[in-house]
Structures are given as C-alpha cells and as structure tokens.
Design a protein around this motif. Structure first.
Motif, short mmCIF file in Angstrom:
data_model
loop_
_atom_site.label_atom_id
_atom_site.label_comp_id
_atom_site.label_asym_id
_atom_site.label_seq_id
_atom_site.Cartn_x
_atom_site.Cartn_y
_atom_site.Cartn_z
N LYS A 1 0.83 -1.22 0.00
CA LYS A 1 0.00 0.00 0.00
C LYS A 1 0.86 1.26 0.00
O LYS A 1 0.44 2.30 -0.50
CB LYS A 1 -0.93 0.02 1.21
CG LYS A 1 -2.08 -0.95 1.08
CD LYS A 1 -2.98 -0.89 2.28
CE LYS A 1 -4.13 -1.88 2.13
NZ LYS A 1 -4.99 -1.88 3.31
N LYS A 2 2.06 1.18 0.55
CA LYS A 2 2.98 2.32 0.59
C LYS A 2 3.84 2.41 -0.67
O LYS A 2 4.77 3.20 -0.75
CB LYS A 2 3.89 2.25 1.83
CG LYS A 2 3.14 2.43 3.13
CD LYS A 2 2.63 3.84 3.24
CE LYS A 2 1.95 4.07 4.57
NZ LYS A 2 1.48 5.43 4.71
N ASN A 3 3.54 1.58 -1.66
CA ASN A 3 4.21 1.60 -2.97
C ASN A 3 5.71 1.32 -2.90
O ASN A 3 6.49 1.95 -3.62
CB ASN A 3 3.93 2.91 -3.70
CG ASN A 3 2.47 3.08 -4.01
OD1 ASN A 3 1.80 2.13 -4.41
ND2 ASN A 3 1.96 4.28 -3.81
N TYR A 4 6.12 0.40 -2.07
CA TYR A 4 7.52 -0.02 -2.07
C TYR A 4 7.85 -0.68 -3.40
O TYR A 4 6.98 -1.28 -4.03
CB TYR A 4 7.78 -0.99 -0.91
CG TYR A 4 8.08 -0.29 0.38
CD1 TYR A 4 9.33 -0.42 0.98
CD2 TYR A 4 7.15 0.51 1.02
CE1 TYR A 4 9.63 0.23 2.16
CE2 TYR A 4 7.43 1.16 2.20
CZ TYR A 4 8.67 1.01 2.77
OH TYR A 4 8.96 1.66 3.94
N ASP A 5 9.09 -0.54 -3.83
CA ASP A 5 9.51 -1.10 -5.11
C ASP A 5 9.59 -2.62 -5.10
O ASP A 5 9.44 -3.27 -6.13
CB ASP A 5 10.87 -0.54 -5.52
CG ASP A 5 10.80 0.93 -5.86
OD1 ASP A 5 9.76 1.37 -6.38
OD2 ASP A 5 11.78 1.64 -5.62
N GLY A 6 9.87 -3.21 -3.96
CA GLY A 6 10.00 -4.66 -3.85
C GLY A 6 10.08 -5.06 -2.39
O GLY A 6 10.30 -4.22 -1.52
N ILE A 7 9.90 -6.35 -2.14
CA ILE A 7 9.92 -6.88 -0.78
C ILE A 7 10.86 -8.07 -0.73
O ILE A 7 10.86 -8.92 -1.62
CB ILE A 7 8.50 -7.31 -0.34
CG1 ILE A 7 7.57 -6.09 -0.33
CG2 ILE A 7 8.54 -7.98 1.03
CD1 ILE A 7 6.12 -6.43 -0.10
N ILE A 8 11.65 -8.13 0.34
CA ILE A 8 12.52 -9.27 0.61
C ILE A 8 11.97 -9.97 1.84
O ILE A 8 11.85 -9.37 2.90
CB ILE A 8 13.97 -8.83 0.86
CG1 ILE A 8 14.51 -8.11 -0.37
CG2 ILE A 8 14.84 -10.03 1.22
CD1 ILE A 8 15.86 -7.44 -0.16
N HIS A 9 11.60 -11.24 1.68
CA HIS A 9 11.04 -12.02 2.78
C HIS A 9 12.10 -13.02 3.24
O HIS A 9 12.59 -13.82 2.43
CB HIS A 9 9.78 -12.75 2.32
CG HIS A 9 9.12 -13.56 3.38
ND1 HIS A 9 9.44 -14.88 3.60
CD2 HIS A 9 8.17 -13.25 4.29
CE1 HIS A 9 8.71 -15.34 4.60
NE2 HIS A 9 7.93 -14.37 5.02
#
Length: 92
Positions: free
Chosen positions: A18-26
């Motif tokens: 929702k905050k428009n991050y470019d990508g996520i690392i899990h």
C-alpha cells in the motif's frame, strides 16, 4: 490460525504494498512451517499489487554467494521496473 510472526509478515506485506515499495525481501528460517504457510498468501498480495518479492530461507549451511547473486538480480529487476515506469509517465 497462524503464528505471530506469520500474521505480522502478512500484515507487513499488505502495508508495504500500500505504501508503494519497489519490492519486498522475505526472510525466514529454513523449515519454518508457519512461514511456509504464509508464502502463498504473501505471493497473492504482491501479485495483486504488482510488487516483486523474493524469498530467502536460511540455515547454518546457507552460503553468501548464491544469496548475493539473487539479491543483485532482484535489484536489477526493481531498477528496470522503475526506469520503465518513469518512461511511461513521461510519454503521457
């Protein structure tokens, strides 16, 4: 019912998309059953919002070279997506 970390990671994924991050690392420990259960949910959230995600599982045998290579490729993916988005904004 999920474990506390699993519920938190699903929430964080929703928040970051929702905050428009470019990508996520899990990142999760290898064999963590609650986190394994959350992965399909997290993937669906990211797919719906069109946010790339990369998953890492760690144990005592995890090497750094493979991780570094995957992180570099993920960074390149995000850079290319950002450049393409900027080009499409300027075309309008």
């Amino acid at each position: 019912m999920f474990g506390a970390d699993t519920t938190d990671n699903i929430y964080r994924t929703t928040y970051l998309t929702k905050k428009n991050y470019d990508g996520i690392i899990h990142i999760k420990p290898f064999g963590c059953t609650p986190e394994i259960t959350a992965i399909p949910i997290i993937q669906k959230i990211c797919e719906k919002k069109e946010v790339p995600i990369i998953f890492f599982s760690y144990d005592e045998e995890s090497g750094t070279e493979g991780i570094n290579t995957r992180l570099e490729a993920f960074k390149d993916l995000i850079t290319i997506r950002r450049e393409n988005n900027e080009k499409s904004i300027f075309r309008d």
